[in-house]
Design a protein around this motif. Structure first.
Motif, PDB file in Angstrom:
ATOM      1  N   PHE A 120       0.832  -1.207   0.000  1.00  0.00           N
ATOM      2  CA  PHE A 120       0.000   0.000   0.000  1.00  0.00           C
ATOM      3  C   PHE A 120       0.871   1.262   0.000  1.00  0.00           C
ATOM      4  N   MET A 121       1.893   1.264   0.822  1.00  0.00           N
ATOM      5  CA  MET A 121       2.810   2.405   0.901  1.00  0.00           C
ATOM      6  C   MET A 121       4.065   2.184   0.060  1.00  0.00           C
ATOM      7  N   LYS A 122       4.164   1.028  -0.587  1.00  0.00           N
ATOM      8  CA  LYS A 122       5.327   0.683  -1.416  1.00  0.00           C
ATOM      9  C   LYS A 122       6.621   0.718  -0.589  1.00  0.00           C
ATOM     10  N   ARG A 123       6.546   0.225   0.641  1.00  0.00           N
ATOM     11  CA  ARG A 123       7.735   0.156   1.491  1.00  0.00           C
ATOM     12  C   ARG A 123       8.318  -1.257   1.402  1.00  0.00           C
TER      13      ARG A 123
ATOM     14  N   GLU B  73      20.267  -9.010   3.335  1.00  0.00           N
ATOM     15  CA  GLU B  73      21.009 -10.241   3.139  1.00  0.00           C
ATOM     16  C   GLU B  73      22.108 -10.300   4.188  1.00  0.00           C
ATOM     17  N   ARG B  74      22.442 -11.497   4.630  1.00  0.00           N
ATOM     18  CA  ARG B  74      23.414 -11.672   5.688  1.00  0.00           C
ATOM     19  C   ARG B  74      24.734 -10.971   5.357  1.00  0.00           C
ATOM     20  N   THR B  75      25.210 -10.147   6.270  1.00  0.00           N
ATOM     21  CA  THR B  75      26.463  -9.368   6.227  1.00  0.00           C
ATOM     22  C   THR B  75      26.429  -8.205   5.235  1.00  0.00           C
ATOM     23  N   LYS B  76      25.271  -7.923   4.609  1.00  0.00           N
ATOM     24  CA  LYS B  76      25.218  -6.867   3.601  1.00  0.00           C
ATOM     25  C   LYS B  76      24.417  -5.643   4.040  1.00  0.00           C
ATOM     26  N   GLY B  77      23.881  -5.662   5.253  1.00  0.00           N
ATOM     27  CA  GLY B  77      23.111  -4.524   5.717  1.00  0.00           C
ATOM     28  C   GLY B  77      21.627  -4.667   5.446  1.00  0.00           C
ATOM     29  N   SER B  78      20.859  -3.751   5.998  1.00  0.00           N
ATOM     30  CA  SER B  78      19.402  -3.759   5.894  1.00  0.00           C
ATOM     31  C   SER B  78      18.957  -2.467   5.221  1.00  0.00           C
ATOM     32  N   PHE B  79      17.941  -2.588   4.355  1.00  0.00           N
ATOM     33  CA  PHE B  79      17.540  -1.461   3.520  1.00  0.00           C
ATOM     34  C   PHE B  79      16.026  -1.306   3.470  1.00  0.00           C
ATOM     35  N   LEU B  80      15.599  -0.060   3.342  1.00  0.00           N
ATOM     36  CA  LEU B  80      14.225   0.273   2.969  1.00  0.00           C
ATOM     37  C   LEU B  80      14.330   0.891   1.582  1.00  0.00           C
TER      38      LEU B  80
ATOM     39  N   GLY C  25       8.383  -5.308  12.355  1.00  0.00           N
ATOM     40  CA  GLY C  25       9.790  -5.664  12.218  1.00  0.00           C
ATOM     41  C   GLY C  25      10.500  -4.677  11.323  1.00  0.00           C
ATOM     42  N   GLY C  26       9.856  -4.309  10.211  1.00  0.00           N
ATOM     43  CA  GLY C  26      10.431  -3.285   9.348  1.00  0.00           C
ATOM     44  C   GLY C  26      10.574  -1.956  10.064  1.00  0.00           C
ATOM     45  N   LEU C  27       9.564  -1.596  10.852  1.00  0.00           N
ATOM     46  CA  LEU C  27       9.613  -0.317  11.570  1.00  0.00           C
ATOM     47  C   LEU C  27      10.668  -0.326  12.670  1.00  0.00           C
ATOM     48  N   VAL C  28      10.934  -1.491  13.272  1.00  0.00           N
ATOM     49  CA  VAL C  28      12.043  -1.580  14.226  1.00  0.00           C
ATOM     50  C   VAL C  28      13.367  -1.356  13.498  1.00  0.00           C
ATOM     51  N   ALA C  29      13.534  -1.992  12.342  1.00  0.00           N
ATOM     52  CA  ALA C  29      14.774  -1.826  11.566  1.00  0.00           C
ATOM     53  C   ALA C  29      14.992  -0.369  11.179  1.00  0.00           C
ATOM     54  N   SER C  30      13.903   0.339  10.905  1.00  0.00           N
ATOM     55  CA  SER C  30      14.007   1.753  10.501  1.00  0.00           C
ATOM     56  C   SER C  30      14.104   2.715  11.677  1.00  0.00           C
ATOM     57  N   GLY C  31      14.033   2.209  12.913  1.00  0.00           N
ATOM     58  CA  GLY C  31      14.167   3.064  14.080  1.00  0.00           C
ATOM     59  C   GLY C  31      12.895   3.764  14.506  1.00  0.00           C
ATOM     60  N   GLU C  32      11.765   3.422  13.878  1.00  0.00           N
ATOM     61  CA  GLU C  32      10.494   4.039  14.257  1.00  0.00           C
ATOM     62  C   GLU C  32       9.897   3.370  15.482  1.00  0.00           C
ATOM     63  N   PHE C  33      10.061   2.052  15.589  1.00  0.00           N
ATOM     64  CA  PHE C  33       9.672   1.291  16.771  1.00  0.00           C
ATOM     65  C   PHE C  33      10.934   0.722  17.399  1.00  0.00           C
ATOM     66  N   ASP C  34      10.816   0.312  18.659  1.00  0.00           N
ATOM     67  CA  ASP C  34      11.982  -0.146  19.397  1.00  0.00           C
ATOM     68  C   ASP C  34      12.033  -1.655  19.583  1.00  0.00           C
ATOM     69  N   ALA C  35      10.878  -2.328  19.501  1.00  0.00           N
ATOM     70  CA  ALA C  35      10.885  -3.780  19.696  1.00  0.00           C
ATOM     71  C   ALA C  35       9.549  -4.380  19.316  1.00  0.00           C
ATOM     72  N   THR C  36       9.590  -5.678  19.048  1.00  0.00           N
ATOM     73  CA  THR C  36       8.378  -6.482  18.949  1.00  0.00           C
ATOM     74  C   THR C  36       8.534  -7.682  19.878  1.00  0.00           C
ATOM     75  N   ILE C  37       7.430  -8.066  20.516  1.00  0.00           N
ATOM     76  CA  ILE C  37       7.415  -9.237  21.392  1.00  0.00           C
ATOM     77  C   ILE C  37       6.284 -10.140  20.899  1.00  0.00           C
TER      78      ILE C  37
END
Length: 276
Positions: free
Chosen positions: A122-125, A130-137, A196-208
């Motif tokens: 919906f938001m095209k996010r 990939e392992r050892t290559k970093g995380s991206f939005l 999980g995506g929002l945690v990676a982007s720093g918008e949220f701090d955790a999921t349980i």
């Protein structure tokens, strides 16, 4: 030379095709069935899951797909790689008029996530790692937040409905109560991978998450870890995926509040076991 498993570009392209189906089928008055665990099932869930199985069978026939609605018919015993996929993570909001859903998929080798994708069509996010290559939005590298205290921390804490409660590893209400006592901000939109995506982007701090299926956990696991976060089961141990993709729940966080959350969950488990 093509590698032995799908890389991030392959899975991102697959996610886009599946995301098109999600958006095309999104409407009010959606027809749905109800599964034994009291969650809805739509034709979109089953169609996308079948498409994923077919694509992987065609391009990577040695890999077994374990999906929420369907698994591949692969006869391979003890495959080196498996794929965990939730075709519509957030079927509850999706089927009731709320555009808060993702497609999520991950490749695991010997129980370790190698590649993960979470896509909000919906938001095209598009979160991917990939392992050892970093995380991206998209093309932008992401990193978890610097939050260190539970006060005002943004936490996705699953508040489950009745039938799923019986399979929960802890009482979600007790964990949410403890988080509230610590003045954390809790939310549950019934789309765990999104957060999980929002945690990676720093918008949220955790999921349980207290449930044993790992369809969403695997993609969240690698995307947050590659964004400098941390992922464990609810007991604080390394997440172990069995051949069916099952786990002992998860705590996936920015790493800085992680130990506090593990301690909080253990406190709740101790109270439940002793009745004190």
């Amino acid at each position: 030379m093509k590698q032995d498993y799908p890389d991030a570009p392959y899975l991102c392209n697959l996610a886009k095709r599946c995301g098109y189906v999600i958006v095309a089928n999104f409407n009010l008055g959606m027809k749905k069935e109800w599964k034994a665990d009291n969650t809805p099932l739509t034709i979109t869930d089953t169609a996308i899951n079948s498409d994923v199985c077919a694509a992987i069978q065609r391009d990577y026939p040695h890999i077994r797909v374990v999906g929420e609605e369907e698994s591949s018919a692969s006869k391979i015993e003890n495959p080196e790689y498996i794929i965990l996929c939730d075709p519509v993570d957030g079927t509850i909001p999706f089927s009731h008029g709320l555009p808060v859903s993702t497609f999520c998929i991950a490749v695991l080798k010997d129980g370790t996530p190698l590649v993960g994708v979470i896509y909000d069509p919906f938001m095209k996010r598009m979160w991917h790692a990939e392992r050892t290559k970093g995380s991206f939005l998209g093309s932008a590298k992401v990193r978890v937040s610097n939050t260190t205290a539970l006060r005002h921390a943004m936490i996705y804490a699953a508040l489950l409905h009745s039938n799923v409660l019986t399979s929960s590893l802890y009482n979600p209400l007790s964990v949410i109560h403890e988080l509230m006592k610590n003045e954390a901000i809790t939310i549950d939109m019934h789309s765990i991978a999104y957060f999980g995506g929002l945690v990676a982007s720093g918008e949220f701090d955790a999921t349980i998450y207290p449930i044993t299926h790992g369809w969403e956990t695997a993609a969240m696991h690698i995307i947050v870890e590659e964004a400098s976060g941390k992922a464990t089961d609810i007991y604080g141990n390394n997440i172990r995926y069995n051949p069916q993709g099952e786990v002992q729940g998860h705590i996936i966080s920015n790493g800085k509040v992680h130990d506090k959350l593990v301690e909080l969950v253990q406190k709740c488990l101790s109270i439940e076991s002793t009745g004190l």
